[in-house]
Write an enzyme that holds these catalytic residues in place. Structure first.
Site, mmCIF file in Angstrom:
data_model
loop_
_atom_site.group_PDB
_atom_site.id
_atom_site.type_symbol
_atom_site.label_atom_id
_atom_site.label_comp_id
_atom_site.label_asym_id
_atom_site.label_seq_id
_atom_site.Cartn_x
_atom_site.Cartn_y
_atom_site.Cartn_z
ATOM 1 N N ARG A 177 0.334 -1.316 -0.069
ATOM 2 C CA ARG A 177 0.130 0.043 0.280
ATOM 3 C C ARG A 177 0.934 1.367 -0.150
ATOM 4 O O ARG A 177 0.452 1.641 0.818
ATOM 5 C CB ARG A 177 -0.895 -0.400 1.034
ATOM 6 C CG ARG A 177 -1.750 -1.146 1.358
ATOM 7 C CD ARG A 177 -2.902 -0.874 -0.157
ATOM 8 N NE ARG A 177 -4.080 -1.554 0.143
ATOM 9 C CZ ARG A 177 -4.518 -2.496 -0.639
ATOM 10 N NH1 ARG A 177 -3.655 -2.959 -0.627
ATOM 11 N NH2 ARG A 177 -5.659 -3.769 -0.050
ATOM 12 N N SER A 216 -10.798 -0.141 2.452
ATOM 13 C CA SER A 216 -9.965 -0.091 4.096
ATOM 14 C C SER A 216 -9.237 1.122 4.150
ATOM 15 O O SER A 216 -9.171 1.781 3.703
ATOM 16 C CB SER A 216 -8.595 -0.577 3.517
ATOM 17 O OG SER A 216 -8.930 -2.606 3.670
ATOM 18 N N GLU A 244 -5.395 4.937 5.467
ATOM 19 C CA GLU A 244 -4.628 4.157 4.697
ATOM 20 C C GLU A 244 -5.951 4.876 3.523
ATOM 21 O O GLU A 244 -4.021 5.666 2.867
ATOM 22 C CB GLU A 244 -5.429 3.290 4.115
ATOM 23 C CG GLU A 244 -4.846 1.893 3.137
ATOM 24 C CD GLU A 244 -5.355 2.327 1.175
ATOM 25 O OE1 GLU A 244 -4.636 2.373 0.832
ATOM 26 O OE2 GLU A 244 -6.524 3.137 1.626
HETATM 27 N N1 EPU Z 1 -10.294 -10.174 9.869
HETATM 28 C C1 EPU Z 1 -11.304 -10.169 10.237
HETATM 29 N N2 EPU Z 1 -11.995 -9.075 11.747
HETATM 30 C C2 EPU Z 1 -12.444 -8.346 10.232
HETATM 31 C C3 EPU Z 1 -11.871 -8.519 8.687
HETATM 32 C C4 EPU Z 1 -11.018 -9.187 8.877
HETATM 33 O O1 EPU Z 1 -11.258 -10.847 11.501
HETATM 34 O O2 EPU Z 1 -13.776 -7.100 10.822
HETATM 35 C C5 EPU Z 1 -9.266 -11.351 9.297
HETATM 36 C C6 EPU Z 1 -9.946 -12.559 8.344
HETATM 37 O O3 EPU Z 1 -10.653 -13.037 8.668
HETATM 38 C C7 EPU Z 1 -8.397 -12.753 7.575
HETATM 39 C C8 EPU Z 1 -8.201 -11.990 8.087
HETATM 40 O O4 EPU Z 1 -8.448 -10.749 8.638
HETATM 41 O O5 EPU Z 1 -8.373 -14.338 8.106
HETATM 42 C C9 EPU Z 1 -8.365 -10.817 6.045
HETATM 43 O O6 EPU Z 1 -9.102 -10.653 6.116
HETATM 44 P P1 EPU Z 1 -9.669 -10.220 3.830
HETATM 45 O O7 EPU Z 1 -9.112 -11.212 3.668
HETATM 46 O O8 EPU Z 1 -10.804 -9.654 4.247
HETATM 47 O O9 EPU Z 1 -8.844 -8.910 3.672
HETATM 48 P P2 EPU Z 1 -8.322 -7.481 4.758
HETATM 49 O O10 EPU Z 1 -7.442 -7.890 5.238
HETATM 50 O O11 EPU Z 1 -9.351 -7.067 5.908
HETATM 51 C C10 EPU Z 1 -6.972 -6.520 2.842
HETATM 52 C C11 EPU Z 1 -7.116 -5.467 1.855
HETATM 53 C C12 EPU Z 1 -8.643 -5.433 1.241
HETATM 54 C C13 EPU Z 1 -8.797 -6.447 0.247
HETATM 55 C C14 EPU Z 1 -8.329 -7.459 0.771
HETATM 56 C C15 EPU Z 1 -8.856 -9.060 0.818
HETATM 57 C C16 EPU Z 1 -6.098 -4.054 3.012
HETATM 58 C C17 EPU Z 1 -5.585 -2.665 4.063
HETATM 59 N N3 EPU Z 1 -7.570 -4.163 2.791
HETATM 60 O O12 EPU Z 1 -8.317 -6.299 3.581
HETATM 61 O O13 EPU Z 1 -8.499 -4.327 0.460
HETATM 62 O O14 EPU Z 1 -9.818 -6.607 -1.059
HETATM 63 O O15 EPU Z 1 -7.007 -7.557 1.636
HETATM 64 O O16 EPU Z 1 -7.417 -9.189 -0.754
HETATM 65 O O17 EPU Z 1 -4.871 -4.644 2.661
HETATM 66 C C18 EPU Z 1 -9.017 -1.503 0.236
HETATM 67 O O18 EPU Z 1 -7.525 -1.309 0.361
HETATM 68 O O19 EPU Z 1 -9.587 -0.339 0.277
HETATM 69 C C19 EPU Z 1 -9.331 -3.337 -0.165
HETATM 70 C C20 EPU Z 1 -10.343 -2.671 0.667
#
Ligand code: EPU
Length: 340
Positions: free
Chosen positions: A165, A239, A335
């Site tokens: 990012r 995010s 972010e």
């Molecule tokens: N998780 C939780 N609780 C939550 C959210 C997530 O426990 O409320 C845990 C999930 O269970 C999982 C881990 O966190 O084990 C990762 O969650 P997820 O795959 O949903 O992705 P994220 O880390 O929440 C990142 C990106 C997203 C992208 C997703 C999918 C960042 C800041 N965000 O989110 O990007 O779509 O991965 O690859 O890195 C964005 O940047 O705007 C964005 C949406």
């Protein structure tokens, strides 16, 4: 080129917050861009570059200078060999329409980045990433107006210094370059496993065992539609926080206390901790703070439900950051960029 005055930034940012920009202009060519930029600089006006407004936050006082909206079009194949196709895309093109076009051409490399809002020129700034892909993996080079040397320059992938990012465009060289086009090198081979956990889980659930670019795109669209609020109807910037990055010595303490924590090795000794998990663990998932809703399906996303202004968003953000810091001793970071 029409220069508009006193334009409410809330109408141009998906968080739907922010006061007026003193001036705003749309540019459709690099020449137009250079003309308005030089003109604004000669008048000592501050300048802000806006793409789709889906990853920026505007403040209540607005912006006292010129906001330049990049509308530069273009999509052309500049090289094609047995295994790859290289395309050059104007910075003003829609990101998702660009992904769609490459998927229609059966090219691999950006299909997992489907449905991300915003423009092509915005994508490198924060090195957009999702479902196992980062845009930096397919960017060969990009063109930009270098305001320091007053010239159009080509930057190689290495020169952009991409990381999670991040890039030079929002760190060491903030404000210097204005991206005018991006050149992507994509592959003709079909997408291959292993896939990102959530994607693989979707394939398992739907009995999908053959993978094309279109199948990946459809799966990503289905998962995103389920988990993330649509910025065109529900004010948000995706995010709102970056995932946290910690050193390996911090991990031991954390896993002892929280054995169920999910972490990801980054390959350089550092570990990524899902901030969504941290926010959920401190009990804020689904809560309404100062008119800002912590999304009940992903705590990393903040929705502007009824904030009266930027101050409400800042108060909600600081409360979340503080609670996470007090509980985990981890400092999480916002972010989206801020205008001004
Ligand atoms: N998780 C939780 N609780 C939550 C959210 C997530 O426990 O409320 C845990 C999930 O269970 C999982 C881990 O966190 O084990 C990762 O969650 P997820 O795959 O949903 O992705 P994220 O880390 O929440 C990142 C990106 C997203 C992208 C997703 C999918 C960042 C800041 N965000 O989110 O990007 O779509 O991965 O690859 O890195 C964005 O940047 O705007 C964005 C949406």
């Amino acid at each position: 080129m029409d220069i508009h005055t006193n334009i409410p930034l809330k109408n141009f940012t998906t968080m739907k917050l922010g006061g007026p920009a003193r001036f705003m202009v749309d540019v459709r060519t690099t020449d137009e861009l250079m003309t308005v930029y030089r003109n604004a600089r000669s008048k000592n006006l501050p300048i802000f570059i806006l793409g789709g407004g889906s990853n920026v936050i505007a403040k209540d006082e607005g912006f006292p200078g010129l906001v330049i909206r990049i509308r530069i079009p273009g999509f052309e194949t500049i090289n094609d060999d047995v295994s790859t196709t290289t395309i050059k895309v104007g910075a003003g093109e829609s990101w998702d329409q660009t992904v769609k076009r490459t998927v229609d051409m059966r090219l691999t490399g950006m299909e997992a980045l489907s449905m991300i809002p915003g423009t092509v020129g915005g994508a490198p700034v924060q090195n957009i990433g999702a479902y196992g892909q980062e845009v930096s993996e397919t960017i060969a080079s990009l063109e930009a107006y270098d305001s320091k040397t007053d010239a159009i320059v080509t930057l190689t992938n290495e020169q952009c210094k991409f990381s999670y990012r991040n890039s030079i465009f929002r760190s060491t060289e903030t404000g210097r370059y204005i991206i005018t086009s991006v050149t992507f090198k994509l592959y003709k081979s079909a997408p291959q496993p292993p896939f990102y956990d959530a994607l693989q889980a979707y394939f398992d659930q739907h009995g999908i065992t053959m993978f094309t670019q279109q199948i990946i795109r459809d799966a990503v669209i289905a998962i995103r539609s389920e988990k993330l609020p649509d910025p065109s109807t529900t004010p948000n910037t995706g995010s709102f926080f970056k995932n946290a990055i910690i050193e390996d010595w911090q991990l031991a303490e954390l896993t002892t206390k929280y054995p169920d924590i999910k972490t990801y090795e980054m390959g350089d000794g550092r570990i990524k901790v899902p901030t969504g998990w941290l926010i959920e663990k401190v009990g804020l998932k689904g809560q309404l703070l100062h008119g800002i809703r912590v999304h009940d399906k992903n705590a990393l996303v903040l929705i502007n439900e009824s904030a009266s202004g930027y101050a409400d968003l800042a108060a909600a953000r600081d409360e979340i950051i503080g609670k996470v810091r007090d509980t985990f001793r981890i400092q999480i970071e916002q972010e989206p960029l801020e205008i001004g």
